[in-house]
Motif scaffolding. Structure first.
Motif, PDB file in Angstrom:
ATOM      1  N   THR A  15       0.834  -1.206   0.000  1.00  0.00           N
ATOM      2  CA  THR A  15       0.000   0.000   0.000  1.00  0.00           C
ATOM      3  C   THR A  15       0.868   1.255   0.000  1.00  0.00           C
ATOM      4  N   LEU A  16       1.951   1.236   0.743  1.00  0.00           N
ATOM      5  CA  LEU A  16       2.864   2.378   0.732  1.00  0.00           C
ATOM      6  C   LEU A  16       3.442   2.596  -0.665  1.00  0.00           C
ATOM      7  N   THR A  17       3.768   1.519  -1.349  1.00  0.00           N
ATOM      8  CA  THR A  17       4.258   1.616  -2.727  1.00  0.00           C
ATOM      9  C   THR A  17       3.200   2.259  -3.617  1.00  0.00           C
ATOM     10  N   ALA A  18       1.940   1.880  -3.420  1.00  0.00           N
ATOM     11  CA  ALA A  18       0.840   2.464  -4.204  1.00  0.00           C
ATOM     12  C   ALA A  18       0.653   3.947  -3.888  1.00  0.00           C
ATOM     13  N   VAL A  19       0.777   4.316  -2.620  1.00  0.00           N
ATOM     14  CA  VAL A  19       0.655   5.726  -2.234  1.00  0.00           C
ATOM     15  C   VAL A  19       1.712   6.555  -2.959  1.00  0.00           C
ATOM     16  N   VAL A  20       2.936   6.087  -2.956  1.00  0.00           N
ATOM     17  CA  VAL A  20       4.028   6.809  -3.625  1.00  0.00           C
ATOM     18  C   VAL A  20       3.744   6.921  -5.123  1.00  0.00           C
ATOM     19  N   ALA A  21       3.298   5.830  -5.737  1.00  0.00           N
ATOM     20  CA  ALA A  21       3.029   5.844  -7.183  1.00  0.00           C
ATOM     21  C   ALA A  21       1.896   6.795  -7.533  1.00  0.00           C
ATOM     22  N   VAL A  22       0.799   6.726  -6.792  1.00  0.00           N
ATOM     23  CA  VAL A  22      -0.348   7.608  -7.070  1.00  0.00           C
ATOM     24  C   VAL A  22       0.042   9.067  -6.840  1.00  0.00           C
ATOM     25  N   THR A  47      -7.880   7.564  -0.428  1.00  0.00           N
ATOM     26  CA  THR A  47      -7.747   6.747   0.787  1.00  0.00           C
ATOM     27  C   THR A  47      -8.678   5.548   0.732  1.00  0.00           C
ATOM     28  N   VAL A  48      -9.934   5.769   0.367  1.00  0.00           N
ATOM     29  CA  VAL A  48     -10.891   4.660   0.253  1.00  0.00           C
ATOM     30  C   VAL A  48     -10.433   3.685  -0.838  1.00  0.00           C
ATOM     31  N   ALA A  49      -9.985   4.229  -1.962  1.00  0.00           N
ATOM     32  CA  ALA A  49      -9.524   3.383  -3.068  1.00  0.00           C
ATOM     33  C   ALA A  49      -8.369   2.486  -2.631  1.00  0.00           C
ATOM     34  N   LEU A  50      -7.387   3.059  -1.957  1.00  0.00           N
ATOM     35  CA  LEU A  50      -6.234   2.266  -1.531  1.00  0.00           C
ATOM     36  C   LEU A  50      -6.591   1.317  -0.388  1.00  0.00           C
ATOM     37  N   LEU A  51      -7.587   1.657   0.396  1.00  0.00           N
ATOM     38  CA  LEU A  51      -8.076   0.736   1.422  1.00  0.00           C
ATOM     39  C   LEU A  51      -8.747  -0.474   0.773  1.00  0.00           C
ATOM     40  N   VAL A  52      -9.550  -0.236  -0.264  1.00  0.00           N
ATOM     41  CA  VAL A  52     -10.176  -1.338  -1.008  1.00  0.00           C
ATOM     42  C   VAL A  52      -9.087  -2.231  -1.608  1.00  0.00           C
ATOM     43  N   SER A  53      -8.070  -1.613  -2.190  1.00  0.00           N
ATOM     44  CA  SER A  53      -6.966  -2.373  -2.760  1.00  0.00           C
ATOM     45  C   SER A  53      -6.255  -3.198  -1.682  1.00  0.00           C
ATOM     46  N   ALA A  54      -5.996  -2.587  -0.545  1.00  0.00           N
ATOM     47  CA  ALA A  54      -5.282  -3.274   0.538  1.00  0.00           C
ATOM     48  C   ALA A  54      -6.081  -4.455   1.082  1.00  0.00           C
ATOM     49  N   VAL A  55      -7.363  -4.239   1.348  1.00  0.00           N
ATOM     50  CA  VAL A  55      -8.193  -5.317   1.908  1.00  0.00           C
ATOM     51  C   VAL A  55      -8.326  -6.463   0.906  1.00  0.00           C
ATOM     52  N   SER A  56      -8.576  -6.139  -0.354  1.00  0.00           N
ATOM     53  CA  SER A  56      -8.713  -7.198  -1.358  1.00  0.00           C
ATOM     54  C   SER A  56      -7.385  -7.940  -1.554  1.00  0.00           C
ATOM     55  N   HIS A  57      -6.281  -7.219  -1.409  1.00  0.00           N
ATOM     56  CA  HIS A  57      -4.968  -7.852  -1.547  1.00  0.00           C
ATOM     57  C   HIS A  57      -4.716  -8.806  -0.376  1.00  0.00           C
ATOM     58  N   TYR A  58      -5.057  -8.364   0.811  1.00  0.00           N
ATOM     59  CA  TYR A  58      -4.885  -9.215   1.990  1.00  0.00           C
ATOM     60  C   TYR A  58      -5.717 -10.491   1.849  1.00  0.00           C
ATOM     61  N   ILE A  59      -6.968 -10.347   1.427  1.00  0.00           N
ATOM     62  CA  ILE A  59      -7.848 -11.519   1.254  1.00  0.00           C
ATOM     63  C   ILE A  59      -7.213 -12.521   0.288  1.00  0.00           C
ATOM     64  N   ALA A  60      -6.739 -12.035  -0.836  1.00  0.00           N
ATOM     65  CA  ALA A  60      -6.147 -12.931  -1.831  1.00  0.00           C
ATOM     66  C   ALA A  60      -4.873 -13.582  -1.316  1.00  0.00           C
ATOM     67  N   ASP A  61      -4.035 -12.806  -0.663  1.00  0.00           N
ATOM     68  CA  ASP A  61      -2.733 -13.321  -0.249  1.00  0.00           C
ATOM     69  C   ASP A  61      -2.789 -14.242   0.965  1.00  0.00           C
ATOM     70  N   ARG A  62      -3.913 -14.324   1.623  1.00  0.00           N
ATOM     71  CA  ARG A  62      -4.068 -15.333   2.672  1.00  0.00           C
ATOM     72  C   ARG A  62      -4.303 -16.702   2.032  1.00  0.00           C
ATOM     73  N   ARG A  63      -4.497 -16.728   0.748  1.00  0.00           N
ATOM     74  CA  ARG A  63      -4.578 -17.905  -0.126  1.00  0.00           C
ATOM     75  C   ARG A  63      -5.852 -18.723   0.031  1.00  0.00           C
ATOM     76  N   THR A  64      -6.249 -19.053   1.231  1.00  0.00           N
ATOM     77  CA  THR A  64      -7.426 -19.899   1.410  1.00  0.00           C
ATOM     78  C   THR A  64      -8.692 -19.294   0.807  1.00  0.00           C
ATOM     79  N   PRO A  65      -8.943 -17.985   0.958  1.00  0.00           N
ATOM     80  CA  PRO A  65     -10.169 -17.436   0.361  1.00  0.00           C
ATOM     81  C   PRO A  65     -10.240 -17.595  -1.158  1.00  0.00           C
ATOM     82  N   LEU A  66      -9.123 -17.394  -1.862  1.00  0.00           N
ATOM     83  CA  LEU A  66      -9.157 -17.550  -3.315  1.00  0.00           C
ATOM     84  C   LEU A  66      -9.295 -19.010  -3.711  1.00  0.00           C
ATOM     85  N   LEU A  67      -8.680 -19.905  -2.957  1.00  0.00           N
ATOM     86  CA  LEU A  67      -8.844 -21.325  -3.232  1.00  0.00           C
ATOM     87  C   LEU A  67     -10.303 -21.724  -3.038  1.00  0.00           C
ATOM     88  N   TRP A  68     -10.912 -21.237  -1.975  1.00  0.00           N
ATOM     89  CA  TRP A  68     -12.331 -21.493  -1.705  1.00  0.00           C
ATOM     90  C   TRP A  68     -13.181 -21.001  -2.873  1.00  0.00           C
TER      91      TRP A  68
END
Length: 148
Positions: free
Chosen positions: A53-60, A77-98
């Protein structure tokens, strides 16, 4: 500046940031442990998402400054929060496998993965990786729409 131009510029920024953060900023430890069960995996994933998310803040911020975008800080802020939460969900792996199992993509997840007990196909080009990256890019588009 038009909403379409703002969307395109923000999307380009968050997409580039995604690629850099997911493949260069993320540590090997984070990549190996972010999907692990328990608090150790959650913490590893949270630290990865924070640097992502910090990388995205710098880029934006850089794109907004250089391209003269008039971005609303609350929307970004809302946009990057949506990105962060969706990224966390995916990277926990089990939700995407489900999700993959329930949408008929379970076999695709295993595409290109090494067979059990063998290390005969170590590569990034797996079905799981493709689903992960497409999930992220889809949510980056949503984030860019929110920011624009």
């Amino acid at each position: 500046m038009s909403t379409a131009v703002t969307f395109a510029a923000v999307f380009a920024a968050v997409y580039a940031a995604h690629m850099v953060a997911d493949h260069w900023v993320q540590t090997d430890h984070q990549a190996r442990t972010k999907g692990a069960p328990g608090w150790a995996g959650r913490l590893s994933c949270a630290v990865h998402v924070a640097t992502y998310t910090l990388t995205a803040v710098v880029a934006v911020a850089a794109v907004a400054w250089r391209c003269g975008l008039d971005l609303d800080p609350a929307r970004v802020t809302v946009a990057l929060l949506v990105s962060a939460v969706s990224h966390y969900i995916a990277d926990r792996r089990t939700p995407l496998l489900w999700l993959a199992v329930r949408t008929g993509s379970a076999r695709f997840v295993a595409l290109g993965a090494p067979r059990a007990g063998r290390d005969d196909n170590p590569c990034l080009g797996t079905g799981a990786y493709a689903l992960d990256q497409s999930w992220h890019v889809g949510w980056l588009a949503v984030a860019a729409l929110i920011a624009a």
